[in-house]
Design a protein around this motif. Structure first.
Motif, PDB file in Angstrom:
ATOM      1  N   GLY A  15       1.709  44.147  28.122  1.00 18.62           N
ATOM      2  CA  GLY A  15       3.052  43.554  28.137  1.00 18.62           C
ATOM      3  C   GLY A  15       4.105  44.533  27.653  1.00 18.62           C
ATOM      4  O   GLY A  15       5.167  44.672  28.252  1.00 18.62           O
ATOM      5  N   LEU A  16       3.784  45.238  26.584  1.00 17.59           N
ATOM      6  CA  LEU A  16       4.740  46.186  26.011  1.00 17.59           C
ATOM      7  C   LEU A  16       4.976  47.362  26.961  1.00 17.59           C
ATOM      8  O   LEU A  16       6.121  47.761  27.220  1.00 17.59           O
TER       9      LEU A  16
ATOM     10  N   LYS B 166       6.801  46.013  17.005  1.00 18.80           N
ATOM     11  CA  LYS B 166       7.105  46.400  18.374  1.00 18.80           C
ATOM     12  C   LYS B 166       7.857  47.731  18.404  1.00 18.80           C
ATOM     13  O   LYS B 166       7.547  48.617  19.200  1.00 18.80           O
ATOM     14  N   SER B 167       8.830  47.868  17.508  1.00 18.03           N
ATOM     15  CA  SER B 167       9.650  49.082  17.563  1.00 18.03           C
ATOM     16  C   SER B 167       8.822  50.307  17.179  1.00 18.03           C
ATOM     17  O   SER B 167       8.978  51.384  17.755  1.00 18.03           O
ATOM     18  N   LYS B 168       7.931  50.133  16.221  1.00 21.69           N
ATOM     19  CA  LYS B 168       7.081  51.253  15.812  1.00 21.69           C
ATOM     20  C   LYS B 168       6.177  51.681  16.988  1.00 21.69           C
ATOM     21  O   LYS B 168       6.047  52.868  17.285  1.00 21.69           O
TER      22      LYS B 168
ATOM     23  N   SER C  33       6.586  56.092  23.281  1.00 23.08           N
ATOM     24  CA  SER C  33       7.634  56.821  24.002  1.00 23.08           C
ATOM     25  C   SER C  33       7.632  58.295  23.629  1.00 23.08           C
ATOM     26  O   SER C  33       7.879  59.159  24.467  1.00 23.08           O
ATOM     27  N   PHE C  34       7.346  58.568  22.337  1.00 23.39           N
ATOM     28  CA  PHE C  34       7.277  59.956  21.885  1.00 23.39           C
ATOM     29  C   PHE C  34       6.268  60.735  22.725  1.00 23.39           C
ATOM     30  O   PHE C  34       6.548  61.832  23.207  1.00 23.39           O
ATOM     31  N   HIS C  35       5.093  60.120  22.948  1.00 25.70           N
ATOM     32  CA  HIS C  35       4.053  60.812  23.711  1.00 25.70           C
ATOM     33  C   HIS C  35       4.397  60.910  25.189  1.00 25.70           C
ATOM     34  O   HIS C  35       4.094  61.919  25.831  1.00 25.70           O
TER      35      HIS C  35
END
Ligand SMILES: [Fe+2]
Ligand SMILES: [Fe+2]
Lengths: 192, 245
Positions: free
Chosen positions: A19-20, A99-101, A107-109
């Motif tokens: 989902g994320l 969720k933000s973590k 996203s970093f990867h």
């Protein structure tokens, strides 16, 4: 753009990550698997650029073997079943993370992966050398014969062929032959 | 969706029509009226659990089929794979071939591109047929004999001799990839061939090739990851039950 595989036994965590990631940019294809056999099967067929792997899963291969099965620039992010400290490394996410973590680390990867991947042009043209190799492949020559003809090693021929296949998305000799004819590299009369 | 034995067969199909393929391959006739899944299976002599596990895998795709599908008599799976084969040979493959022929006849460009596609696809048919013939004529009969003889007091001497010198693992090593060429054809049509004219035929060929490719993928998973591991187990039981010497 990256292909992502989620390897996670827990149904809830797996679905949650799907989902994320469906809302995350930079992902072309997303697959999820829970059973070690399915994970191995999917690894082989899908060859993901980013693997999210629960650290508690025992795969039937060693870590080195696993890495060798992934594409060169692939990254592995471990899913940990316990809470992680605030300053945990970026290649670890916890099922307790917010969720933000999670988004931040993933996203970093994705960004890193993009940065390290050479910019793919819209049309990946074959180099003249590759065209020449392709011509001989299409005419039905073996790697050895091509090597002898062009005074290069078989190894070099194989590496050219890999690049041709990657650029064109065509694997079989007959497929390459069709491409060569369509693009005027050889003529239809040249083949039997 | 949760697939349960008591749900109506017609509801099952309505909620996911892709499952029609499963019904067709198990040769379950339509006209269910309001019969439940378990009633239809009983009437057609189909193992209920086998049907449920297979349908769940197709529907959810969230577990490894080997976990559940390996626990049924192997003859069920062989039956299923056989009707899948006839589906390919009698329907899907000729259909795609005919569409390409049609495309070629419509090609006004004067080029030979569609002719080339047809040649490529016919080559593929030959390869495909050889692949399936090997399974139908050699591999499946061996598997069925193995299961039958395992249940006997004394195995058939001819089969015993054969079983001593053969293992299904040999087959796994030489089991060829029948999707590769199809994927190539798909990519060529999609990326490198300007369609002769924009029409439904061309798009439809692509859709059918995508469908067949996915279906073949499932088929190979059933063969390599359910059937063969299951046969390996049967072979072990066989050699244990009938030790050499
Ligand atoms: Fe088959
Ligand atoms: Fe096969």
């Amino acid at each position: 753009m990256a292909k992502v595989l989620i390897a996670e036994t827990s149904y809830l965590v797996r679905k949650g990550l799907v989902g994320l990631l469906e809302q995350t940019d930079g992902i072309t294809e997303l697959k999820a698997a829970g059973h070690p056999d399915t994970i191995m099967l999917t690894l082989k067929e899908f060859s993901p650029d980013i693997l999210l792997l629960n650290s508690a899963i025992t795969l039937p291969v060693s870590h080195e073997k696993l890495v060798s099965k992934l594409p060169d620039r692939a990254r592995i992010i471990y899913i940990i079943n316990t809470p992680l400290p605030e300053d945990s490394p970026s290649h670890q996410i916890s099922v307790f993370d917010s969720k933000s973590k999670l988004s931040e680390k993933i996203s970093f990867h994705l960004q890193k992966y993009r940065d390290e991947t050479p910019e793919k042009e819209d049309t990946e043209e074959l180099t003249p050398r590759e065209k020449l190799i392709l011509k001989h492949v299409a005419l039905g020559l073996t790697n050895k014969e091509i090597a002898a003809k062009l005074f290069i090693s078989t190894h070099t021929v194989i590496s050219h062929r890999k690049n041709i296949t990657r650029k064109l998305d065509i694997k079989t000799v007959s497929g390459l032959t069709v491409y060569a004819i369509l693009n005027g590299i050889i003529r239809m009369e040249d083949i039997g | 969706m949760h697939i349960s034995p008591t749900m109506k067969m017609s509801d099952l199909v309505q909620s996911n029509f892709e499952l029609l393929a499963v019904l067709q391959r198990l040769k379950i006739p339509f006209g269910f009226k309001d019969k439940s899944v378990q009633t239809v299976c009983r009437e057609e002599g189909i193992d209920l659990d086998f049907f449920l596990n297979l349908s769940r895998w197709y529907d959810e795709r969230d577990f490894f089929p080997g976990e559940t599908l390996m626990n049924h008599p192997v003859k069920w799976l062989v039956k299923y794979l056989r009707s899948t084969h006839s589906c390919y040979i009698e329907y899907h493959i000729p259909r795609i071939e005919n569409e390409i022929v049609r495309m070629e006849s419509m090609d006004q460009s004067g080029g030979k591109n569609m002719q080339l596609m047809l040649k490529f696809f016919r080559e593929y048919i030959t390869e495909f047929t050889t692949h399936i013939e090997l399974e139908e004529e050699k591999i499946f009969p061996y598997i069925l004999d193995l299961e039958e003889n395992l249940n006997k007091e004394h195995p058939d001497p001819d089969f015993l001799k054969k079983a001593r010198g053969y293992t299904i693992k040999d087959f796994l090593d030489e089991h060829s990839d029948i999707e590769e060429k199809l994927v190539d054809l798909r990519n060529i049509l999609l990326k490198y061939l300007a369609p002769p004219s924009d029409n439904c035929v061309f798009t439809n060929i692509l859709i059918e090739i995508f469908r067949l490719g996915n279906d073949l993928n499932d088929h190979t998973i059933l063969e390599e990851n359910v059937l063969i591991p299951q046969v390996v187990k049967l072979e072990e039981q066989f050699h244990k039950k009938f030790p050499q010497g």
